[in-house]
Design a protein around this motif. Structure first.
Motif, PDB file in Angstrom:
ATOM      1  N   LEU A  46       0.832  -1.208   0.000  1.00  0.00           N
ATOM      2  CA  LEU A  46       0.000   0.000   0.000  1.00  0.00           C
ATOM      3  C   LEU A  46       0.863   1.253   0.000  1.00  0.00           C
ATOM      4  O   LEU A  46       1.954   1.270   0.569  1.00  0.00           O
ATOM      5  CB  LEU A  46      -0.914   0.011   1.223  1.00  0.00           C
ATOM      6  CG  LEU A  46      -1.929  -1.122   1.324  1.00  0.00           C
ATOM      7  CD1 LEU A  46      -2.766  -0.960   2.592  1.00  0.00           C
ATOM      8  CD2 LEU A  46      -2.822  -1.150   0.097  1.00  0.00           C
ATOM      9  N   ASP A  47       0.340   2.305  -0.606  1.00  0.00           N
ATOM     10  CA  ASP A  47       1.038   3.591  -0.545  1.00  0.00           C
ATOM     11  C   ASP A  47       0.751   4.238   0.812  1.00  0.00           C
ATOM     12  O   ASP A  47      -0.003   3.707   1.637  1.00  0.00           O
ATOM     13  CB  ASP A  47       0.614   4.492  -1.713  1.00  0.00           C
ATOM     14  CG  ASP A  47      -0.879   4.780  -1.730  1.00  0.00           C
ATOM     15  OD1 ASP A  47      -1.539   4.666  -0.679  1.00  0.00           O
ATOM     16  OD2 ASP A  47      -1.401   5.123  -2.808  1.00  0.00           O
ATOM     17  N   TRP A  88      -5.193  -6.137   2.538  1.00  0.00           N
ATOM     18  CA  TRP A  88      -5.544  -6.952   1.363  1.00  0.00           C
ATOM     19  C   TRP A  88      -6.860  -6.472   0.761  1.00  0.00           C
ATOM     20  O   TRP A  88      -6.986  -6.361  -0.457  1.00  0.00           O
ATOM     21  CB  TRP A  88      -5.651  -8.423   1.742  1.00  0.00           C
ATOM     22  CG  TRP A  88      -4.355  -9.028   2.199  1.00  0.00           C
ATOM     23  CD1 TRP A  88      -3.080  -8.593   1.909  1.00  0.00           C
ATOM     24  CD2 TRP A  88      -4.186 -10.159   3.040  1.00  0.00           C
ATOM     25  NE1 TRP A  88      -2.154  -9.380   2.523  1.00  0.00           N
ATOM     26  CE2 TRP A  88      -2.790 -10.362   3.228  1.00  0.00           C
ATOM     27  CE3 TRP A  88      -5.059 -11.026   3.667  1.00  0.00           C
ATOM     28  CZ2 TRP A  88      -2.278 -11.390   3.997  1.00  0.00           C
ATOM     29  CZ3 TRP A  88      -4.546 -12.061   4.426  1.00  0.00           C
ATOM     30  CH2 TRP A  88      -3.167 -12.245   4.590  1.00  0.00           C
ATOM     31  N   ARG A  89      -7.833  -6.204   1.636  1.00  0.00           N
ATOM     32  CA  ARG A  89      -9.124  -5.696   1.118  1.00  0.00           C
ATOM     33  C   ARG A  89      -8.938  -4.370   0.398  1.00  0.00           C
ATOM     34  O   ARG A  89      -9.501  -4.137  -0.669  1.00  0.00           O
ATOM     35  CB  ARG A  89     -10.132  -5.547   2.260  1.00  0.00           C
ATOM     36  CG  ARG A  89     -10.861  -6.805   2.622  1.00  0.00           C
ATOM     37  CD  ARG A  89     -12.055  -6.526   3.542  1.00  0.00           C
ATOM     38  NE  ARG A  89     -11.621  -6.198   4.883  1.00  0.00           N
ATOM     39  CZ  ARG A  89     -11.409  -7.087   5.840  1.00  0.00           C
ATOM     40  NH1 ARG A  89     -11.598  -8.348   5.607  1.00  0.00           N
ATOM     41  NH2 ARG A  89     -11.014  -6.705   7.041  1.00  0.00           N
ATOM     42  N   THR A  90      -8.131  -3.514   0.992  1.00  0.00           N
ATOM     43  CA  THR A  90      -7.876  -2.212   0.362  1.00  0.00           C
ATOM     44  C   THR A  90      -7.180  -2.401  -0.985  1.00  0.00           C
ATOM     45  O   THR A  90      -7.540  -1.750  -1.974  1.00  0.00           O
ATOM     46  CB  THR A  90      -7.025  -1.325   1.292  1.00  0.00           C
ATOM     47  OG1 THR A  90      -7.749  -1.122   2.506  1.00  0.00           O
ATOM     48  CG2 THR A  90      -6.694   0.003   0.656  1.00  0.00           C
ATOM     49  N   GLY A  91      -6.201  -3.292  -1.021  1.00  0.00           N
ATOM     50  CA  GLY A  91      -5.505  -3.570  -2.279  1.00  0.00           C
ATOM     51  C   GLY A  91      -6.455  -4.102  -3.343  1.00  0.00           C
ATOM     52  O   GLY A  91      -6.393  -3.703  -4.510  1.00  0.00           O
ATOM     53  N   GLU A  92      -7.357  -4.987  -2.953  1.00  0.00           N
ATOM     54  CA  GLU A  92      -8.326  -5.548  -3.913  1.00  0.00           C
ATOM     55  C   GLU A  92      -9.278  -4.464  -4.413  1.00  0.00           C
ATOM     56  O   GLU A  92      -9.618  -4.427  -5.593  1.00  0.00           O
ATOM     57  CB  GLU A  92      -9.117  -6.678  -3.258  1.00  0.00           C
ATOM     58  CG  GLU A  92      -8.285  -7.932  -3.038  1.00  0.00           C
ATOM     59  CD  GLU A  92      -9.010  -8.983  -2.226  1.00  0.00           C
ATOM     60  OE1 GLU A  92     -10.175  -8.748  -1.838  1.00  0.00           O
ATOM     61  OE2 GLU A  92      -8.397 -10.032  -1.958  1.00  0.00           O
ATOM     62  N   ARG A  94      -8.626  -1.296  -4.654  1.00  0.00           N
ATOM     63  CA  ARG A  94      -7.859  -0.428  -5.559  1.00  0.00           C
ATOM     64  C   ARG A  94      -7.752  -1.067  -6.930  1.00  0.00           C
ATOM     65  O   ARG A  94      -7.866  -0.402  -7.951  1.00  0.00           O
ATOM     66  CB  ARG A  94      -6.463  -0.158  -4.999  1.00  0.00           C
ATOM     67  CG  ARG A  94      -6.469   0.791  -3.819  1.00  0.00           C
ATOM     68  CD  ARG A  94      -5.092   1.058  -3.283  1.00  0.00           C
ATOM     69  NE  ARG A  94      -4.193   1.521  -4.333  1.00  0.00           N
ATOM     70  CZ  ARG A  94      -2.877   1.353  -4.292  1.00  0.00           C
ATOM     71  NH1 ARG A  94      -2.307   0.748  -3.286  1.00  0.00           N
ATOM     72  NH2 ARG A  94      -2.118   1.792  -5.276  1.00  0.00           N
ATOM     73  N   GLN A  95      -7.525  -2.388  -6.953  1.00  0.00           N
ATOM     74  CA  GLN A  95      -7.435  -3.098  -8.233  1.00  0.00           C
ATOM     75  C   GLN A  95      -8.746  -2.986  -8.996  1.00  0.00           C
ATOM     76  O   GLN A  95      -8.770  -2.758 -10.193  1.00  0.00           O
ATOM     77  CB  GLN A  95      -7.112  -4.577  -8.008  1.00  0.00           C
ATOM     78  CG  GLN A  95      -5.681  -4.871  -7.723  1.00  0.00           C
ATOM     79  CD  GLN A  95      -4.804  -4.673  -8.929  1.00  0.00           C
ATOM     80  OE1 GLN A  95      -4.182  -3.627  -9.026  1.00  0.00           O
ATOM     81  NE2 GLN A  95      -4.752  -5.607  -9.814  1.00  0.00           N
ATOM     82  N   ALA A  96      -9.860  -3.175  -8.274  1.00  0.00           N
ATOM     83  CA  ALA A  96     -11.177  -3.152  -8.922  1.00  0.00           C
ATOM     84  C   ALA A  96     -11.549  -1.767  -9.411  1.00  0.00           C
ATOM     85  O   ALA A  96     -12.300  -1.622 -10.375  1.00  0.00           O
ATOM     86  CB  ALA A  96     -12.241  -3.664  -7.954  1.00  0.00           C
TER      87      ALA A  96
END
Length: 191
Positions: A46-47, A88-92, A94-96
């Motif tokens: 994450l940034d 992980w939820r935040t990363g997912e 962001r991907q979506a």
């Protein structure tokens, strides 16, 4: 700070005090473990902005889970787990949320070049001329095979007066004769 250096007894003591309403103990707990949680969030890719959100969410989850935590000594591990899952939820998410690439206004149709079309038509004419030189049984069978998708062999057999089991071998022999004829006449250079 890493997990190995964390004083779990001190964390448990601060947590117990915070759970009893000691605001200073909660502030110290946050000061003690926030750098570790930052490291965990950043290690998940994450940034800075998103890591800050994740760490804040982790602390909010702790405040909402005071009564559920049974082992204050394991608090550090619980916080790390919550931080990783939130990261992980935040990363997912962001991907979506990434925008799709620009799509062309119109797809280019894959049509053959004019020369290719002429060659295909020439091949088609030569092929059917060769088919016309085959015996009637082969002509009929090859026309059915060419124009009917997945023909019913029982129906083909009844129509052509052939046993169902002989249709496949007969078709193979007819195709072999057609190939021989095309090659012998110099018409099958494209085979």
């Amino acid at each position: 700070m890493n997990v190995a250096k964390t004083d779990h007894a001190r964390v448990a003591s601060l947590f117990d005090a915070a759970r009893e309403g000691d605001r200073a103990a909660l502030d110290e707990l946050v000061s003690l473990l926030t750098p570790l949680l930052w490291q965990v969030a950043r290690d998940q890719g994450l940034d800075t902005e998103h890591a800050a959100d994740v760490v804040q969410t982790t602390w909010l989850r702790l405040l909402g889970s005071f009564a559920e935590i049974r082992s204050p000594v394991a608090l550090t591990g619980w916080l790390i787990t919550v931080t990783k899952r939130e990261a992980w939820r935040t990363g997912e998410r962001r991907q979506a949320e990434r925008p799709l690439p620009e799509l062309p206004e119109r797809l280019v149709e894959a049509s053959p070049a004019p020369e290719e079309g002429v060659l295909r038509e020439d091949q088609r004419v030569r092929l059917w001329r060769a088919v016309d030189n085959l015996p009637e049984r082969c002509r009929s069978l090859l026309r059915i095979v060419a124009f009917v998708h997945r023909p019913d062999y029982a129906e083909v057999g009844a129509r052509l007066g052939m046993p169902r089991g002989s249709i496949g071998p007969t078709r193979g022999r007819c195709l072999a004769r057609l190939r021989e004829q095309l090659l012998a006449n110099g018409e099958g250079d494209w085979l």
